[in-house]
Design an enzyme around this catalytic site. Sequence first.
Site, PDB file in Angstrom:
ATOM      1  N   HIS A   1      -6.240  -9.714  -1.909  1.00 17.55           N
ATOM      2  CA  HIS A   1      -6.820 -10.389  -0.738  1.00 17.55           C
ATOM      3  C   HIS A   1      -6.131 -11.739  -0.570  1.00 17.55           C
ATOM      4  O   HIS A   1      -5.785 -12.394  -1.547  1.00 17.55           O
ATOM      5  CB  HIS A   1      -8.332 -10.607  -0.941  1.00 17.55           C
ATOM      6  CG  HIS A   1      -9.062 -10.850   0.329  1.00 17.55           C
ATOM      7  ND1 HIS A   1      -9.097 -12.084   0.931  1.00 17.55           N
ATOM      8  CD2 HIS A   1      -9.758 -10.010   1.136  1.00 17.55           C
ATOM      9  CE1 HIS A   1      -9.812 -11.998   2.036  1.00 17.55           C
ATOM     10  NE2 HIS A   1     -10.215 -10.764   2.195  1.00 17.55           N
TER      11      HIS A   1
ATOM     12  N   HIS B   1      -5.261  -4.345   6.848  1.00 21.04           N
ATOM     13  CA  HIS B   1      -6.522  -5.015   7.229  1.00 21.04           C
ATOM     14  C   HIS B   1      -7.643  -3.975   7.209  1.00 21.04           C
ATOM     15  O   HIS B   1      -7.925  -3.415   6.165  1.00 21.04           O
ATOM     16  CB  HIS B   1      -6.322  -5.687   8.587  1.00 21.04           C
ATOM     17  CG  HIS B   1      -7.391  -6.636   9.021  1.00 21.04           C
ATOM     18  ND1 HIS B   1      -8.411  -7.085   8.218  1.00 21.04           N
ATOM     19  CD2 HIS B   1      -7.595  -7.231  10.227  1.00 21.04           C
ATOM     20  CE1 HIS B   1      -9.178  -7.916   8.899  1.00 21.04           C
ATOM     21  NE2 HIS B   1      -8.723  -8.018  10.129  1.00 21.04           N
TER      22      HIS B   1
ATOM     23  N   ASP C   1     -12.711  -3.032   0.950  1.00 20.53           N
ATOM     24  CA  ASP C   1     -12.324  -1.667   1.354  1.00 20.53           C
ATOM     25  C   ASP C   1     -12.260  -0.683   0.206  1.00 20.53           C
ATOM     26  O   ASP C   1     -12.101   0.514   0.428  1.00 20.53           O
ATOM     27  CB  ASP C   1     -10.958  -1.725   2.059  1.00 20.53           C
ATOM     28  CG  ASP C   1     -11.070  -2.443   3.384  1.00 20.53           C
ATOM     29  OD1 ASP C   1     -10.361  -3.438   3.600  1.00 20.53           O
ATOM     30  OD2 ASP C   1     -11.922  -2.022   4.200  1.00 20.53           O
TER      31      ASP C   1
HETATM   32  C1  SDX Z   1      -9.346  -6.847   4.608  1.00 22.67           C
HETATM   33  O1  SDX Z   1      -8.411 -11.604   5.583  1.00 22.67           O
HETATM   34  C2  SDX Z   1      -9.572 -11.016   5.426  1.00 22.67           C
HETATM   35  O2  SDX Z   1     -10.589 -11.650   5.246  1.00 22.67           O
HETATM   36  C3  SDX Z   1      -9.533  -9.495   5.540  1.00 22.67           C
HETATM   37  C4  SDX Z   1     -10.831  -8.771   5.213  1.00 22.67           C
HETATM   38  C5  SDX Z   1     -11.905  -9.061   6.228  1.00 22.67           C
HETATM   39  O3  SDX Z   1     -13.088  -8.885   5.904  1.00 22.67           O
HETATM   40  O4  SDX Z   1     -11.540  -9.352   7.398  1.00 22.67           O
HETATM   41  O5  SDX Z   1     -11.303  -9.156   3.934  1.00 22.67           O
HETATM   42  C6  SDX Z   1     -10.636  -7.259   5.223  1.00 22.67           C
HETATM   43  O6  SDX Z   1      -8.384  -6.738   5.318  1.00 22.67           O
HETATM   44  C7  SDX Z   1      -9.281  -6.626   3.137  1.00 22.67           C
HETATM   45  C8  SDX Z   1      -7.829  -6.301   2.644  1.00 22.67           C
HETATM   46  C9  SDX Z   1      -7.593  -4.811   2.858  1.00 22.67           C
HETATM   47  N1  SDX Z   1      -6.184  -4.482   2.610  1.00 22.67           N
HETATM   48  C10 SDX Z   1      -5.812  -3.808   1.502  1.00 22.67           C
HETATM   49  O7  SDX Z   1      -6.556  -3.462   0.603  1.00 22.67           O
HETATM   50  C11 SDX Z   1      -4.330  -3.447   1.481  1.00 22.67           C
HETATM   51  C12 SDX Z   1      -3.759  -3.729   0.079  1.00 22.67           C
HETATM   52  N2  SDX Z   1      -3.751  -5.179  -0.134  1.00 22.67           N
HETATM   53  C13 SDX Z   1      -2.565  -5.884   0.206  1.00 22.67           C
HETATM   54  O8  SDX Z   1      -1.689  -5.348   1.113  1.00 22.67           O
HETATM   55  C14 SDX Z   1      -2.663  -7.409   0.138  1.00 22.67           C
HETATM   56  O9  SDX Z   1      -3.327  -7.725  -1.015  1.00 22.67           O
HETATM   57  C15 SDX Z   1      -3.304  -8.110   1.313  1.00 22.67           C
HETATM   58  C16 SDX Z   1      -2.679  -7.712   2.596  1.00 22.67           C
HETATM   59  C17 SDX Z   1      -4.763  -7.825   1.357  1.00 22.67           C
HETATM   60  C18 SDX Z   1      -3.099  -9.607   1.103  1.00 22.67           C
HETATM   61  O10 SDX Z   1      -1.761  -9.835   1.237  1.00 22.67           O
HETATM   62  P1  SDX Z   1      -1.115 -11.300   0.993  1.00 22.67           P
HETATM   63  O11 SDX Z   1      -2.184 -12.310   0.785  1.00 22.67           O
HETATM   64  O12 SDX Z   1      -0.115 -11.540   2.058  1.00 22.67           O
HETATM   65  O13 SDX Z   1      -0.451 -11.135  -0.407  1.00 22.67           O
HETATM   66  P2  SDX Z   1       0.993 -10.546  -0.604  1.00 22.67           P
HETATM   67  O14 SDX Z   1       1.157  -9.289   0.186  1.00 22.67           O
HETATM   68  O15 SDX Z   1       1.962 -11.648  -0.424  1.00 22.67           O
HETATM   69  O16 SDX Z   1       0.933 -10.131  -2.148  1.00 22.67           O
HETATM   70  C19 SDX Z   1       1.116 -11.091  -3.165  1.00 22.67           C
HETATM   71  C20 SDX Z   1       1.775 -10.313  -4.293  1.00 22.67           C
HETATM   72  C21 SDX Z   1       3.001  -9.530  -3.847  1.00 22.67           C
HETATM   73  O17 SDX Z   1       3.848  -9.410  -4.972  1.00 22.67           O
HETATM   74  P3  SDX Z   1       5.158 -10.409  -5.038  1.00 22.67           P
HETATM   75  O18 SDX Z   1       5.859 -10.296  -3.723  1.00 22.67           O
HETATM   76  O19 SDX Z   1       4.562 -11.787  -5.263  1.00 22.67           O
HETATM   77  O20 SDX Z   1       5.928  -9.884  -6.216  1.00 22.67           O
HETATM   78  O21 SDX Z   1       0.875  -9.325  -4.799  1.00 22.67           O
HETATM   79  C22 SDX Z   1       1.387  -8.016  -4.567  1.00 22.67           C
HETATM   80  C23 SDX Z   1       2.479  -8.150  -3.523  1.00 22.67           C
HETATM   81  O22 SDX Z   1       3.458  -7.151  -3.716  1.00 22.67           O
HETATM   82  N3  SDX Z   1       0.275  -7.229  -4.052  1.00 22.67           N
HETATM   83  C24 SDX Z   1       0.012  -5.976  -4.412  1.00 22.67           C
HETATM   84  C25 SDX Z   1      -1.170  -5.658  -3.712  1.00 22.67           C
HETATM   85  N4  SDX Z   1      -1.556  -6.695  -2.969  1.00 22.67           N
HETATM   86  C26 SDX Z   1      -0.649  -7.672  -3.170  1.00 22.67           C
HETATM   87  N5  SDX Z   1       0.646  -5.113  -5.229  1.00 22.67           N
HETATM   88  C27 SDX Z   1       0.077  -3.892  -5.359  1.00 22.67           C
HETATM   89  N6  SDX Z   1      -1.063  -3.512  -4.731  1.00 22.67           N
HETATM   90  C28 SDX Z   1      -1.708  -4.361  -3.900  1.00 22.67           C
HETATM   91  N7  SDX Z   1      -2.826  -3.985  -3.285  1.00 22.67           N
END
Ligand code: SDX
Length: 428
Positions: free
Chosen positions: A307, A267, A363
Amino acid sequence: MADTITVTDNRTGKTYELPVTDGTINAMDLRQIKVSGDDFGLMAYDPAYKNTASCRSKITFIDGDEGILRYRGYPIEQLAEESNFLEVSYLILKGELPNQTQMDRFRHEVTHHTLVHENTRELLDGFRYDAHPMGILISTIAALSTFYPEARLVNDAENRWLQIVRLIGKVPTLAAYAFRHRRGLPYVYPDNELSYAGNFLSMMFKMTERTYVPNPAAEKALDVLFILHADHEQNCSATAMRGVGSSKVDPYSALAAACAALYGPLHGGANEAVVKMLAEIGSKDNIPSFVKRAKEDRNVRLMGFGHRVYKNYDPRAKVIKRLADDVFEAVGKNPLIDIAVELERIALEDDYFVEKKLYPNVDFYSGLIYQALGLPMDMYPVLFAIGRTVGWLAQWEEMLVDKDQAISRPRQIYLGESERPYVPMSER
Ligand code: SDX
């Protein structure tokens, strides 16, 4: 056509007509679907609430597919360009842009609530010199609840407003104090002559000069970053604010919980993780091997990408990327920006990221600006919390006055042991 769905329970052959409102069914309407008289009734299973609306809200609108973000209907791009953080804070809290009188009064209220009780300094002295500033911020925000016992009167609108302006005024002070404590520097009192962002910079960086004069580019960049971080509908930390606040606890305790949720690397902690990731990559030549790891190893993520809602470019990331150019022109270029831009280019051409619709989020570039402004990495989530405080408070108040809401208490699917008798130690 009626705004309903008809559901057939194939276990009993019965059909049910469920009303559809605002694109949703009311989960409680599922409870009538039973297989027998003593059946509890159907529930929905939705871990991490990926497809559950927890509330009705009028604060922030996001269209994840189109990459749209609006506060109270105003596009984020226009607010970032035309407005300032305190005006946007008023808009988020009150629902309308303030007139000059309202703006002057609000600015006066916030500015005159920037001091914190002197006992807070002793609390800060209890932390190690290397304590993470988010741990300090969470603790000191919670501690504020002990100085304002009347804050527990959460059903009183006037009292809520007083706590809201106190928190908007005091969170930057606590954040700056956390930074100064770890540097072994004296705390700098708020300067009411400066802007919200300018005062924060003064409390962070003022040394022996009589009056701190903020760098205008840095002041403007911070103000825009606070705007971009101000709210984001039902994200993890807003959900924590609403959930904890639903027990009618005071807003300081609830905001400490929201801050704790933001601290997580998935997050608000991602901005710190992005800069660490870019530094670890070290050069453009190492990007392909890192991207390969992010695709193949589930423990490696391209931080700042992806996201839950945006399946397009995060509109905030676009504004921040443009802002970075202005800041680097004023204070010097962050060498990591070249790695970030190349990493984005390579990722957005890679099927893995394209198919999973993983784009840069808020971010991805923000940390590079903070770094260029001379902020240490572990202060980046703290900056996020300063901007988001107003969003958490607006979500909290909207929850409190929403007649549909009650104390947050989900159900579960129990998969544990059925009843079994206690076994004395001698028989185990
Ligand atoms: C913020 O919710 C909000 O609005 C948050 C926010 C706000 O203003 O409050 O926007 C702020 O938190 C932004 C996000 C910051 N976090 C990151 O940058 C961390 C990296 N991103 C991820 O961990 C992920 O994308 C999330 C946590 C942001 C979202 O996760 P989800 O929606 O639960 O998606 P997921 O983890 O289920 O991923 C879906 C797929 C997966 O692959 P499969 O299991 O389907 O094979 O996409 C892959 C994940 O492995 N994946 C990534 C990835 N993000 C998702 N693979 C590599 N790198 C990534 N960054």
